[in-house]
Design a protein around this motif. Structure first.
Motif, PDB file in Angstrom:
ATOM      1  N   ASN A   1       3.792  -1.917   4.780  1.00  0.00           N
ATOM      2  CA  ASN A   1       5.088  -1.784   5.789  1.00  0.00           C
ATOM      3  C   ASN A   1       6.344  -1.444   5.094  1.00  0.00           C
ATOM      4  O   ASN A   1       7.326  -0.952   5.603  1.00  0.00           O
ATOM      5  CB  ASN A   1       4.957  -2.650   6.886  1.00  0.00           C
ATOM      6  CG  ASN A   1       3.799  -2.876   7.651  1.00  0.00           C
ATOM      7  OD1 ASN A   1       3.621  -2.012   8.510  1.00  0.00           O
ATOM      8  ND2 ASN A   1       3.098  -3.849   7.726  1.00  0.00           N
ATOM      9  N   THR A   2       6.443  -2.178   3.835  1.00  0.00           N
ATOM     10  CA  THR A   2       7.710  -2.043   3.119  1.00  0.00           C
ATOM     11  C   THR A   2       7.865  -0.515   2.858  1.00  0.00           C
ATOM     12  O   THR A   2       9.140  -0.209   2.502  1.00  0.00           O
ATOM     13  CB  THR A   2       7.740  -2.693   2.018  1.00  0.00           C
ATOM     14  OG1 THR A   2       7.421  -4.118   2.386  1.00  0.00           O
ATOM     15  CG2 THR A   2       9.110  -2.892   1.252  1.00  0.00           C
ATOM     16  N   THR A   3       6.838   0.332   2.657  1.00  0.00           N
ATOM     17  CA  THR A   3       6.952   1.789   1.934  1.00  0.00           C
ATOM     18  C   THR A   3       6.889   1.572   0.535  1.00  0.00           C
ATOM     19  O   THR A   3       7.675   0.746  -0.006  1.00  0.00           O
ATOM     20  CB  THR A   3       7.837   2.592   2.585  1.00  0.00           C
ATOM     21  OG1 THR A   3       9.197   2.354   1.990  1.00  0.00           O
ATOM     22  CG2 THR A   3       7.784   2.780   4.149  1.00  0.00           C
ATOM     23  N   ASN A  13      10.303  -4.741   7.231  1.00  0.00           N
ATOM     24  CA  ASN A  13       9.186  -5.228   7.223  1.00  0.00           C
ATOM     25  C   ASN A  13       8.481  -5.633   5.862  1.00  0.00           C
ATOM     26  O   ASN A  13       8.130  -4.573   5.192  1.00  0.00           O
ATOM     27  CB  ASN A  13       8.209  -4.566   8.130  1.00  0.00           C
ATOM     28  CG  ASN A  13       6.981  -5.140   8.416  1.00  0.00           C
ATOM     29  OD1 ASN A  13       6.484  -6.108   7.950  1.00  0.00           O
ATOM     30  ND2 ASN A  13       6.247  -4.624   9.339  1.00  0.00           N
ATOM     31  N   GLY A  14       8.493  -6.828   5.463  1.00  0.00           N
ATOM     32  CA  GLY A  14       8.118  -7.322   4.052  1.00  0.00           C
ATOM     33  C   GLY A  14       6.922  -7.833   3.941  1.00  0.00           C
ATOM     34  O   GLY A  14       6.151  -7.976   2.970  1.00  0.00           O
ATOM     35  N   THR A  36      -1.709   4.157   1.673  1.00  0.00           N
ATOM     36  CA  THR A  36      -1.594   2.725   2.029  1.00  0.00           C
ATOM     37  C   THR A  36      -0.542   2.330   2.858  1.00  0.00           C
ATOM     38  O   THR A  36      -0.531   1.570   3.530  1.00  0.00           O
ATOM     39  CB  THR A  36      -1.532   1.859   0.819  1.00  0.00           C
ATOM     40  OG1 THR A  36      -1.722   0.657   1.130  1.00  0.00           O
ATOM     41  CG2 THR A  36      -0.205   1.958   0.004  1.00  0.00           C
ATOM     42  N   GLU A  37       0.545   3.203   2.736  1.00  0.00           N
ATOM     43  CA  GLU A  37       1.795   3.022   3.724  1.00  0.00           C
ATOM     44  C   GLU A  37       1.797   3.646   5.143  1.00  0.00           C
ATOM     45  O   GLU A  37       2.777   3.923   5.937  1.00  0.00           O
ATOM     46  CB  GLU A  37       3.313   3.273   2.879  1.00  0.00           C
ATOM     47  CG  GLU A  37       3.268   4.992   2.543  1.00  0.00           C
ATOM     48  CD  GLU A  37       4.377   5.306   1.745  1.00  0.00           C
ATOM     49  OE1 GLU A  37       5.375   4.556   1.670  1.00  0.00           O
ATOM     50  OE2 GLU A  37       4.475   6.515   1.205  1.00  0.00           O
ATOM     51  N   GLY A  38       0.520   4.468   5.263  1.00  0.00           N
ATOM     52  CA  GLY A  38       0.555   5.053   6.582  1.00  0.00           C
ATOM     53  C   GLY A  38       1.098   6.523   6.580  1.00  0.00           C
ATOM     54  O   GLY A  38       1.118   7.276   7.710  1.00  0.00           O
ATOM     55  N   GLY A  59       6.922   2.613   7.955  1.00  0.00           N
ATOM     56  CA  GLY A  59       8.055   1.621   7.562  1.00  0.00           C
ATOM     57  C   GLY A  59       7.998   0.448   8.513  1.00  0.00           C
ATOM     58  O   GLY A  59       6.828  -0.288   8.707  1.00  0.00           O
ATOM     59  N   ALA A  60       9.222   0.125   9.002  1.00  0.00           N
ATOM     60  CA  ALA A  60       9.447  -1.200   9.639  1.00  0.00           C
ATOM     61  C   ALA A  60       9.321  -0.989  11.165  1.00  0.00           C
ATOM     62  O   ALA A  60       9.408  -1.802  11.906  1.00  0.00           O
ATOM     63  CB  ALA A  60      10.854  -1.610   9.270  1.00  0.00           C
TER      64      ALA A  60
END
Length: 709
Positions: free
Chosen positions: A366-368, A492-493, A586-588, A648-649
């Motif tokens: 989620n952090t990207t 979003n960490g 992995t980051e979508g 991302g967040a």
């Protein structure tokens, strides 16, 4: 924000940031400045002097890469500083520098692999002169051994030190440097050892003169002979942007493309050099097992046999498992085929991943990847990003070099290329951080943007769901979720680092067990005990089950690896360079790969095989083209419509209120990375002679290629 200053460049007034170098300021004004040693992502060396320009008032030409705009002084009456890039003085200075650089250069362009894409060739044509005033003997330098990937001809080296700075600063490996001074200066590895870095191949792109070239690609082709295709790397879940160079029906090399949000301009050695594995151990025709042996068959015979087995199998003893290299289109087609047959037994998690059926943010980074550069504390849980995602690991190192942020790891004690405190290998440490009794909990709480990275080494264990819940509670208790208000951006960490290129797309398509359905682990177990009639493996090879004799196994894939050795029917599919396909990293981030070459022999694109099979079964899938299939994917999940976009967040709300509900006892088993050998993680890599050589040298692996059944 940095101050803006007004300067004159060749008489044109421009406003630029005072933080820019003079070279960058000139380029912002539209001027081309030649350079050999300067690179935007490396520290400034000022070695080559090719970037000389005039600064009005300066006694001599200035190296524009090594001086900043803020250092310029205004004129005597307050006039803006003036830079001159086209004067006769600048022209003569550059010609002189080029003449010096070529004094010892062997001028062996006809036999140099850099020929046709060489900075030295291009700049000598544009800024050099037609002859040399030097007739002394040229210096010669012994070749250096840098391992199985890098070919050296160090007589060509101009000591720009780009390679040294990259390996030290980005790669984090300090075994390449310069020795001696003056005309005796040489670049070499420490004690003539191989260059031990998962990113070492990038120095080939950085070298401006052909001193460092690709050893596997040596003397293979010229750049103008190659067809260049932009696509996506699938050797890990980062989704690095690549360019595949092919000639005829063979891939000749793979190079990175620039994407600042994903891989910048770097590429892992596996992604760069695995191309020879695309040629070997290929499945190029259908096979059917007769009398215990696989024999070639026609497509009609193979599909008819598969169709008969699928139609007669009990829907509860029929299953499908998607492998780590499966594209989104093939998984969508296979899911629809299995749904039409009524079976709930489908899974894309052949490694036993224990999450995936929650909100999308529960399984994304989620952090990207780009967002790593905003983190100010990092906790790694059951992951070694150096071998799982080297390009992503370089981002963490980049952030460490910028800020010196605290980094801690729960898992094996490994060299990550940056200082990281190992908190122990027991998952119990997570409990201590979650309840605030561990000292690193305060470090995360004090950080404005803490980052918790959870790897497959934690989530594929039997207690993976419980570890996920613990890691999520750490994120909640330490302030890793920031909603963002006004000018404050959301953060979003909590980030999951996948290792399989296909995994996120499979989860997005809900390629997961239905009601009362079996997971991949349960399907393998049932198949071994004879409680599965038919098992359909879509490129699934990363499993330990070796005895599936009691189950009819269908294997669809590109290489003769584990799955093919166990198969009763083989349907030859296309590798990632041989099809137009969708990949989700992995980051979508949804990315489109393009076909560079055609599949070998009778092999076909994977989705079209499944579509043809559905017709033979008598339950034809409702799409006849790739576009129609992609429309169906978007109907399943609209994320597939947002190309090259990472959420991302956006999923903070979903994640902050989520728990798997499967929490149980945490095992005392130590956490460790899911990748034991960086170079041999998939069928293509195991078919590569280059990767086998690297594995034997750097990972202590077996030199044999392929995988025994």
């Amino acid at each position: 924000m940095s101050d803006l200053r007004t300067i004159l460049v060749d008489g044109d007034e421009v406003e630029v940031s005072s933080d820019l170098t003079l070279l960058q300021a000139c380029e912002a004004a539209g001027r081309e400045i030649p350079r050999f040693c300067y690179h935007e992502r490396l520290s400034v060396a000022g070695n080559c002097r090719m970037c000389l320009i005039e600064v009005k008032g300066a006694p001599k030409p200035v190296a524009s890469c090594a001086q900043n705009v803020r250092d310029l002084r205004p004129g005597p009456e307050g006039q803006p500083p003036e830079l001159i890039t086209t004067s006769e003085t600048v022209k003569k200075a550059r010609e002189g520098v080029m003449e010096f650089l070529l004094i010892n250069h062997p001028l062996d362009c006809p036999i140099c692999d850099q020929g046709g894409e060489c900075d030295l060739q291009d700049q000598s044509m544009a800024y050099g002169v037609g002859g040399s005033r030097y007739d002394e003997n040229k210096r010669a330098v012994e070749e250096k051994y840098m391992g199985p990937l890098i070919k050296t001809v160090m007589t060509r080296c101009i000591q720009c030190t780009r390679c040294v700075r990259f390996v030290t600063e980005v790669g984090g490996v300090e075994n390449l440097g310069m020795v001696n001074r003056g005309e005796d200066a040489e670049i070499t590895t420490y004690l003539q050892e191989a260059l031990d870095s998962e990113l070492s191949g990038n120095i080939i792109d950085l070298c401006p003169v052909g001193a460092l070239t690709s050893k596997p690609y040596a003397f293979a082709a010229r750049p103008w002979e190659l067809k260049k295709t932009e696509t996506i790397d699938v050797m890990d879940a980062v989704g690095s942007n690549i360019r595949v160079d092919s000639r005829g029906r063979a891939v000749m090399r793979i190079q990175p493309r620039n994407n600042d949000e994903v891989n910048e301009e770097w590429l892992s050695d596996k992604g760069r050099f695995v191309w020879d594995g695309l040629r070997t151990q290929r499945l190029d025709k259908p096979y059917v097992k007769k009398d215990g042996r696989l024999v070639p068959a026609s497509w009609e015979e193979a599909l008819s046999l598969v169709a008969s087995k699928l139609k007669t199998a009990s829907k509860y003893e029929l299953g499908a498992i998607a492998g780590d290299l499966a594209c989104a289109e093939s998984m969508k087609a296979l899911k629809d085929l299995m749904t039409g047959l009524g079976t709930p037994n489908i899974d894309c998690r052949q490694d036993g991943l224990k999450i995936g059926d929650g909100p999308r943010s529960s399984y994304l980074f989620n952090t990207t990847i780009d967002g790593i550069e905003d983190a100010d504390a990092v906790l790694l849980v059951g992951t070694n990003p150096r071998v799982e995602a080297p390009v992503l690991n370089a981002r963490i190192r980049k952030r460490y070099l910028q800020t010196g942020l605290p980094i801690a790891s729960i898992g094996e004690d490994a060299d990550l290329t940056y200082p990281a405190t190992t908190l122990g290998a027991s998952p119990a440490v997570l409990k201590e951080i979650a309840d605030g009794s561990h000292q690193f909990a305060q470090v995360l709480k004090d950080a404005k943007r803490p980052l918790i990275i959870v790897g497959m080494g934690a989530l594929t264990r039997k207690d993976g769901a419980a570890i996920f819940d613990l890691a999520l509670s750490v994120a909640k208790s330490t302030g890793a979720f920031v909603q963002g208000q006004g000018e404050e951006e959301a953060w979003n960490g909590f980030s999951v680092l996948h290792t399989a290129a296909s995994r996120v797309a499979g989860l997005d398509l809900n390629f997961l067990p239905g009601k009362d359905g079996k997971s991949a682990t349960e399907m393998f177990s049932a198949a071994q005990s004879g409680h599965m009639d038919v098992l359909y493996l879509l490129g699934a090879d990363e499993f330990n089950s070796r005895n599936l004799d009691k189950t009819f196994v269908i294997y669809q894939g590109s290489h003769g690896d584990v799955g093919a050795h166990l198969a009763d029917v083989i349907l030859p599919g296309a590798a990632y360079t041989e099809k137009n396909a969708t990949w989700v990293n992995t980051e979508g981030r949804v990315q489109l790969g393009n076909m560079a070459i055609f599949p070998p022999g009778e092999a076909k694109e994977d989705w079209s095989i499944i579509r043809a099979l559905s017709e033979v079964i008598g339950n034809t899938l409702p799409y006849n083209s790739l576009d129609e299939l992609r429309d169906a994917m978007i109907e399943d999940n609209d994320c597939f419509a947002a190309i090259d976009y990472a959420p991302g967040a956006e999923g903070i709300g979903d994640l902050a209120n989520y728990a798997t509900g499967l929490s149980g006892e945490i095992s005392d088993l130590p956490l460790a990375s899911s990748v034991s050998d960086f170079y041999l993680t998939n069928p293509i890599a195991r078919a590569s002679e280059t990767m086998a050589e690297c594995s034997a040298m750097f990972s202590g692996g077996d030199k044999a290629t392929g995988t025994e059944g």
